[in-house]
Design a protein around this motif. Structure first.
Motif, PDB file in Angstrom:
ATOM      1  N   PHE A   1      -6.846  -2.313  13.191  1.00  0.00           N
ATOM      2  CA  PHE A   1      -7.882  -1.299  13.344  1.00  0.00           C
ATOM      3  C   PHE A   1      -7.436  -0.034  12.613  1.00  0.00           C
ATOM      4  CE2 PHE A   1      -4.869  -0.326  16.592  1.00  0.00           C
ATOM      5  CZ  PHE A   1      -4.897   1.047  16.745  1.00  0.00           C
ATOM      6  N   GLY A   2      -8.321   0.958  12.590  1.00  0.00           N
ATOM      7  CA  GLY A   2      -7.990   2.218  11.948  1.00  0.00           C
ATOM      8  C   GLY A   2      -8.445   2.258  10.503  1.00  0.00           C
ATOM      9  N   ASN A   3      -7.992   3.286   9.795  1.00  0.00           N
ATOM     10  CA  ASN A   3      -8.459   3.551   8.440  1.00  0.00           C
ATOM     11  C   ASN A   3      -7.431   3.109   7.405  1.00  0.00           C
ATOM     12  OD1 ASN A   3     -10.579   4.905   6.795  1.00  0.00           O
ATOM     13  ND2 ASN A   3      -8.834   6.123   6.128  1.00  0.00           N
ATOM     14  N   LEU A   4      -7.915   2.473   6.334  1.00  0.00           N
ATOM     15  CA  LEU A   4      -7.066   2.036   5.227  1.00  0.00           C
ATOM     16  C   LEU A   4      -7.662   2.554   3.935  1.00  0.00           C
ATOM     17  CD1 LEU A   4      -4.577   0.236   4.508  1.00  0.00           C
ATOM     18  CD2 LEU A   4      -6.224  -1.586   4.019  1.00  0.00           C
ATOM     19  N   ARG A   5      -6.841   3.266   3.151  1.00  0.00           N
ATOM     20  CA  ARG A   5      -7.312   3.846   1.892  1.00  0.00           C
ATOM     21  C   ARG A   5      -6.904   2.934   0.731  1.00  0.00           C
ATOM     22  NH1 ARG A   5      -4.287   9.232   1.928  1.00  0.00           N
ATOM     23  NH2 ARG A   5      -2.723   7.780   2.749  1.00  0.00           N
TER      24      ARG A   5
ATOM     25  N   ARG B   1       3.935  12.817   5.911  1.00  0.00           N
ATOM     26  CA  ARG B   1       4.927  12.131   6.734  1.00  0.00           C
ATOM     27  C   ARG B   1       4.376  11.832   8.122  1.00  0.00           C
ATOM     28  NH1 ARG B   1      10.328  12.730   5.149  1.00  0.00           N
ATOM     29  NH2 ARG B   1      10.776  11.392   6.971  1.00  0.00           N
ATOM     30  N   LEU B   2       3.646  12.778   8.682  1.00  0.00           N
ATOM     31  CA  LEU B   2       3.048  12.562  10.001  1.00  0.00           C
ATOM     32  C   LEU B   2       1.997  11.462   9.949  1.00  0.00           C
ATOM     33  CD1 LEU B   2       2.708  16.258  11.201  1.00  0.00           C
ATOM     34  CD2 LEU B   2       4.189  14.506  12.192  1.00  0.00           C
ATOM     35  N   ASP B   3       1.189  11.440   8.867  1.00  0.00           N
ATOM     36  CA  ASP B   3       0.188  10.378   8.717  1.00  0.00           C
ATOM     37  C   ASP B   3       0.853   9.009   8.631  1.00  0.00           C
ATOM     38  OD1 ASP B   3      -1.862  12.192   8.756  1.00  0.00           O
ATOM     39  OD2 ASP B   3      -2.136  12.258   6.579  1.00  0.00           O
ATOM     40  N   THR B   4       1.960   8.954   7.896  1.00  0.00           N
ATOM     41  CA  THR B   4       2.690   7.693   7.767  1.00  0.00           C
ATOM     42  C   THR B   4       3.242   7.250   9.120  1.00  0.00           C
ATOM     43  OG1 THR B   4       3.315   8.186   5.489  1.00  0.00           O
ATOM     44  CG2 THR B   4       4.644   6.552   6.649  1.00  0.00           C
ATOM     45  N   ALA B   5       3.846   8.196   9.846  1.00  0.00           N
ATOM     46  CA  ALA B   5       4.392   7.866  11.162  1.00  0.00           C
ATOM     47  C   ALA B   5       3.299   7.406  12.107  1.00  0.00           C
ATOM     48  CB  ALA B   5       5.117   9.088  11.741  1.00  0.00           C
ATOM     49  N   SER B   6       2.152   8.104  12.069  1.00  0.00           N
ATOM     50  CA  SER B   6       1.029   7.737  12.927  1.00  0.00           C
ATOM     51  C   SER B   6       0.529   6.337  12.607  1.00  0.00           C
ATOM     52  CB  SER B   6      -0.100   8.760  12.757  1.00  0.00           C
ATOM     53  OG  SER B   6      -1.226   8.403  13.518  1.00  0.00           O
ATOM     54  N   ALA B   7       0.431   6.042  11.293  1.00  0.00           N
ATOM     55  CA  ALA B   7      -0.041   4.712  10.882  1.00  0.00           C
ATOM     56  C   ALA B   7       0.924   3.627  11.345  1.00  0.00           C
ATOM     57  CB  ALA B   7      -0.191   4.666   9.366  1.00  0.00           C
ATOM     58  N   ARG B   8       2.226   3.886  11.220  1.00  0.00           N
ATOM     59  CA  ARG B   8       3.201   2.875  11.617  1.00  0.00           C
ATOM     60  C   ARG B   8       3.213   2.674  13.124  1.00  0.00           C
ATOM     61  NH1 ARG B   8       8.697   3.580   8.214  1.00  0.00           N
ATOM     62  NH2 ARG B   8       9.073   1.575   9.229  1.00  0.00           N
ATOM     63  N   ILE B   9       2.998   3.742  13.880  1.00  0.00           N
ATOM     64  CA  ILE B   9       2.927   3.617  15.331  1.00  0.00           C
ATOM     65  C   ILE B   9       1.712   2.786  15.729  1.00  0.00           C
ATOM     66  CG2 ILE B   9       2.508   4.889  17.471  1.00  0.00           C
ATOM     67  CD1 ILE B   9       4.191   7.172  16.211  1.00  0.00           C
ATOM     68  N   ARG B  10       0.556   3.097  15.115  1.00  0.00           N
ATOM     69  CA  ARG B  10      -0.657   2.334  15.424  1.00  0.00           C
ATOM     70  C   ARG B  10      -0.506   0.872  15.027  1.00  0.00           C
ATOM     71  NH1 ARG B  10      -3.195   6.828  13.121  1.00  0.00           N
ATOM     72  NH2 ARG B  10      -3.713   5.609  11.264  1.00  0.00           N
ATOM     73  N   ASP B  11       0.165   0.643  13.902  1.00  0.00           N
ATOM     74  CA  ASP B  11       0.305  -0.719  13.407  1.00  0.00           C
ATOM     75  C   ASP B  11       1.340  -1.526  14.174  1.00  0.00           C
ATOM     76  OD1 ASP B  11      -1.637  -0.567  11.505  1.00  0.00           O
ATOM     77  OD2 ASP B  11      -0.300   0.147   9.932  1.00  0.00           O
ATOM     78  N   SER B  12       2.000  -0.925  15.143  1.00  0.00           N
ATOM     79  CA  SER B  12       2.911  -1.699  15.975  1.00  0.00           C
ATOM     80  C   SER B  12       2.143  -2.585  16.938  1.00  0.00           C
ATOM     81  CB  SER B  12       3.841  -0.751  16.748  1.00  0.00           C
ATOM     82  OG  SER B  12       3.097   0.034  17.677  1.00  0.00           O
ATOM     83  N   GLU B  13       0.844  -2.305  17.099  1.00  0.00           N
ATOM     84  CA  GLU B  13      -0.006  -3.143  17.935  1.00  0.00           C
ATOM     85  C   GLU B  13      -0.440  -4.374  17.148  1.00  0.00           C
ATOM     86  OE1 GLU B  13      -0.479  -2.372  21.008  1.00  0.00           O
ATOM     87  OE2 GLU B  13       0.443  -0.373  20.901  1.00  0.00           O
ATOM     88  N   GLU B  14      -0.894  -5.402  17.855  1.00  0.00           N
ATOM     89  CA  GLU B  14      -1.312  -6.636  17.204  1.00  0.00           C
ATOM     90  C   GLU B  14      -2.698  -6.507  16.571  1.00  0.00           C
ATOM     91  OE1 GLU B  14       0.399  -9.410  16.577  1.00  0.00           O
ATOM     92  OE2 GLU B  14       2.100  -8.315  17.397  1.00  0.00           O
ATOM     93  N   GLU B  15      -3.563  -5.654  17.142  1.00  0.00           N
ATOM     94  CA  GLU B  15      -4.909  -5.522  16.613  1.00  0.00           C
ATOM     95  C   GLU B  15      -4.903  -4.823  15.262  1.00  0.00           C
ATOM     96  OE1 GLU B  15      -4.065  -4.323  19.585  1.00  0.00           O
ATOM     97  OE2 GLU B  15      -5.016  -5.670  21.035  1.00  0.00           O
TER      98      GLU B  15
END
Length: 299
Positions: free
Chosen positions: A90-94, A74-88
């Motif tokens: 980036f980050g890791n995709l499995r 759940r924390l990973d999902t929340a972190s991913a959604r927070i990061r993805d609120s940016e336009e760029e």
């Protein structure tokens, strides 16, 4: 419960060792051990059986580990959604898909994705086992059948068929079969029937085996079959999509092929707004459109 102690417990349970968990957490073994003892004292229970080979969770430890695993996802999902609120992007995709499709079709095309999104990192998990997307074993899947799990966004990409291919050198040395009965003079390269694979491919192999096939080479994935065909070992049962990237191979017995196999891209509903998922989905769709056009032009 203390969140920091739970984090340390999860690392120890995942690693099965105080030392390995300490390396991950950048803590000393003694500091990790103290935190585990303090957590056990606060819960009035034993979480690990300790023995010479490492640590094994007790029944109570298994219950707590299940909870911390769910919390971590759940924390990973929340972190991913927070990061993805940016336009760029980036980050890791499995990304998970089959060994054959990932090795033969997807991986050779990824340079275009990285050229467009240099800050994107991929974990490409190639295996025949179907990973659980809602449980976040992967973010995106490309599967050779429509996903049955609920709460998934899915898109049908294309249809493929299993066909027979051989190298020019093999055919020059061994002749080109004119009918299925001619397979008695050839080596058939195929995926093993006792491993997970596309059902239409397995059905085609079973049909071929009803004929008097001379010799066989069985491999547990299509990438291995392809390497055998490229090495002039025989006639291989392979997906039709490889013909675009390996035009030197010759289609053998063109009337022989499997039923259509649908290829789907899927991801959890909760990642619908993810910029990374969106970028990967659009890239794959663009490559499929280009692949279809190239096949039409070649026809």
């Amino acid at each position: 419960m203390d969140w920091d102690k739970l984090r340390i417990f999860h690392a120890v349970a995942d690693a099965g060792s105080l030392t390995h968990a300490g390396d991950v957490l950048h803590l000393s073994q003694s500091a990790v051990s103290r935190q585990i003892r303090a957590l056990e004292d606060s819960l009035s229970t034993t979480l690990f059986h300790r023995h010479a080979r490492g640590l094994i969770l007790t029944e109570q430890g298994e219950l707590l580990f299940d909870a911390t695993q769910a919390m971590t996802k759940r924390l990973d999902t929340a972190s991913a959604r927070i990061r993805d609120s940016e336009e760029e992007v980036f980050g890791n995709l499995r990304v998970t898909t089959t060994i054959g499709f990932g090795s033969i079709w997807l991986a050779p095309r990824l340079s275009k994705l990285y050229a467009k999104y240099p800050d994107l990192s991929l974990d490409l998990m190639l295996e025949e086992r179907v990973l659980d997307l809602p449980m976040r074993e992967a973010d995106v899947a490309i599967r050779m059948k429509e996903p049955s799990q609920a709460d998934l966004v899915r898109k049908r990409l294309m249809d493929i068929r299993m066909q027979l291919f051989a190298s020019p050198a093999y055919l020059e040395a061994n002749g080109t079969p004119k009918s299925l009965h001619d397979l008695a003079a050839h080596r058939l390269l195929c995926q093993s029937l006792d491993v997970t694979q596309v059902s239409a491919g397995a059905t085609l192999v079973r049909e071929l085996m009803t004929y008097d096939v001379g010799r066989t080479l069985k491999v547990n994935n299509y990438f291995g079959v392809l390497q055998g065909v490229l090495s002039d070992l025989g006639i291989g049962v392979l997906p039709d999509y490889l013909s675009q990237d390996f035009p030197q191979l010759v289609r053998v017995l063109p009337a022989v092929e499997s039923n259509e196999v649908p290829v789907f891209l899927a991801f959890p509903e909760e990642l619908r707004g993810s910029k990374r998922v969106e970028a990967f989905r659009d890239f794959v769709v663009e490559e499929v459109v280009a692949y279809r056009k190239a096949r039409q032009d070649a026809a």
